[in-house]
Design an enzyme around this catalytic site. Structure first.
Site, mmCIF file in Angstrom:
data_model
loop_
_atom_site.group_PDB
_atom_site.id
_atom_site.type_symbol
_atom_site.label_atom_id
_atom_site.label_comp_id
_atom_site.label_asym_id
_atom_site.label_seq_id
_atom_site.Cartn_x
_atom_site.Cartn_y
_atom_site.Cartn_z
ATOM 1 N N HIS A 71 14.339 21.366 -25.489
ATOM 2 C CA HIS A 71 14.464 21.041 -24.926
ATOM 3 C C HIS A 71 15.305 21.586 -22.544
ATOM 4 O O HIS A 71 16.095 22.231 -23.112
ATOM 5 C CB HIS A 71 15.355 19.589 -24.462
ATOM 6 C CG HIS A 71 14.743 18.083 -23.920
ATOM 7 N ND1 HIS A 71 14.013 17.965 -23.100
ATOM 8 C CD2 HIS A 71 16.124 17.806 -22.355
ATOM 9 C CE1 HIS A 71 14.340 17.116 -21.927
ATOM 10 N NE2 HIS A 71 15.634 17.585 -21.591
ATOM 11 N N SER A 72 13.775 21.365 -21.848
ATOM 12 C CA SER A 72 14.402 21.696 -20.830
ATOM 13 C C SER A 72 14.413 23.507 -21.123
ATOM 14 O O SER A 72 13.648 23.901 -20.865
ATOM 15 C CB SER A 72 15.780 21.289 -19.961
ATOM 16 O OG SER A 72 15.483 21.392 -18.528
ATOM 17 N N MET A 73 15.398 23.629 -20.632
ATOM 18 C CA MET A 73 15.490 25.492 -20.794
ATOM 19 C C MET A 73 15.577 25.545 -21.712
ATOM 20 O O MET A 73 14.914 27.023 -22.137
ATOM 21 C CB MET A 73 17.818 25.653 -20.066
ATOM 22 C CG MET A 73 17.452 27.133 -20.898
ATOM 23 S SD MET A 73 18.677 27.352 -20.574
ATOM 24 C CE MET A 73 19.463 27.236 -21.828
ATOM 25 N N ALA A 75 13.700 24.313 -24.616
ATOM 26 C CA ALA A 75 12.011 25.281 -24.878
ATOM 27 C C ALA A 75 11.194 26.512 -24.538
ATOM 28 O O ALA A 75 11.292 27.231 -24.947
ATOM 29 C CB ALA A 75 11.028 23.901 -23.419
ATOM 30 N N SER A 99 9.436 20.309 -24.824
ATOM 31 C CA SER A 99 9.985 19.530 -24.265
ATOM 32 C C SER A 99 11.182 19.561 -22.968
ATOM 33 O O SER A 99 11.538 20.196 -22.499
ATOM 34 C CB SER A 99 11.256 18.409 -25.257
ATOM 35 O OG SER A 99 11.654 16.919 -24.558
#
Length: 235
Positions: A71-73, A75, A99
Site C-alpha cells: 500500500h502506498s510506498m 506498492a 494499492s
C-alpha cells in the site's frame, strides 16, 4: 500473501487484514528497519537499497509462491522486491497487488520530506495515515516524525532507471478520492506487466482500505483467487 507497509507504517498495520483473511490466506508482513522490533536499526531512505535488504532477508523465510500486496510506498517497494525475485530466482510471483500508489512510470515532483515538521504533520493528517492523531502529542512526534520523513524521502526520490516489466499479473487498488493518485496514474500499472492487469476503484481516499475493510478483503480474495488468470483493466 506478503504485505509491504506505507510510508511511516509497520508490519502491525496489517494485523487486521491477517485476521480477516484467516484461515484461507496466510498473511505475512515485512518490517522496515527503524521501527517496532527493528527500532535500533538505521532507517533506509533509498527504495533500491530497501528492496535489496528485504529481498536478501526474505530468501531465508519466503513461503512458496506468495502474492505481494503493497500500500502506498509499499506498492513501489513490493514492485522492486518482485523484480529482484523474478530476476534472481527465475520465476515470477503469482500476483502483485499495488494499492494507493501511482505506477513507477508516472512521476511527480514532490518534496514533502523537505517540509517543516508542521508541514509534514499536515500531509499525514490530510491522508488520515499512520499515527495522524498521535502526532498531536509532542513525544509521539519525536518518535514517528523521523520515520515518516525518511520514508517520504525514499519514495519521493525514487527514480527507476527504466520502465521495468514484471512477468506476473498486476492488480491496482485505488480510492476514488485519493488526493495523491489519479485513476489514470493507477491504471498506468498496466505498463509494468506482460501477464495481465486489473484495476479496482473503491469509494474513499488514500486509506480506503481502512474505510472500506469488508470490500477490501473481498477484493483481495478475488485477486488472490485469480492469481493465474490473465486479466485486463476493469473499473
Amino acid at each position: 500473501m506478503l504485505c509491504f507497509p506505507h510510508a511511516g507504517g509497520s508490519a502491525s498495520s496489517f494485523y487486521w487484514l491477517s485476521s480477516a483473511l484467516r484461515p484461507d490466506v496466510e498473511v505475512w508482513a515485512v518490517q522496515y528497519p527503524g521501527r517496532q522490533d527493528r527500532l535500533r536499526e538505521p532507517l533506509v531512505d533509498d527504495i533500491g537499497r530497501l528492496a535489496d535488504g528485504l529481498f536478501a532477508a526474505l530468501l531465508e523465510y519466503l513461503p512458496p509462491a506468495p502474492a505481494f500486496f503493497g500500500h502506498s510506498m509499499g506498492a513501489t517497494v513490493a514492485f522492486e522486491v518482485a523484480l529482484r525475485a523474478e530476476r534472481r530466482l527465475g520465476t515470477p510471483i503469482p500476483r502483485l497487488i499495488a494499492s494507493g500508489r501511482r505506477a513507477p512510470s508516472r512521476r511527480r515532483d514532490e518534496n514533502v520530506h523537505r517540509r517543516s515538521d508542521e508541514g509534514l504533520i499536515a500531509e499525514v493528517q490530510e491522508l488520515s495515515g499512520t499515527h495522524s492523531e498521535l502526532l498531536n502529542d509532542e513525544e509521539a512526534r519525536r518518535t514517528y516524525l523521523p520515520v515518516i520523513r525518511n520514508d517520504y524521502r525514499a519514495i519521493e526520490t525514487y527514480a527507476p532507471p527504466r520502465e521495468q516489466t514484471l512477468s506476473c499479473p498486476i492488480t491496482a487498488f485505488v480510492g476514488a478520492d485519493d488526493p495523491r493518485v489519479t485513476l489514470d496514474e493507477a491504471e498506468a500499472w498496466d505498463r509494468h506487466t506482460d501477464a495481465g492487469f486489473r484495476m479496482r476503484v473503491f469509494p474513499g481516499g488514500h486509506f480506503y482500505l481502512t474505510e472500506r475493510p469488508a470490500e477490501t478483503v473481498t477484493s483481495l480474495r478475488e485477486a488472490l483467487g485469480s492469481a493465474t488468470s490473465p486479466l485486463r483493466s476493469e473499473i
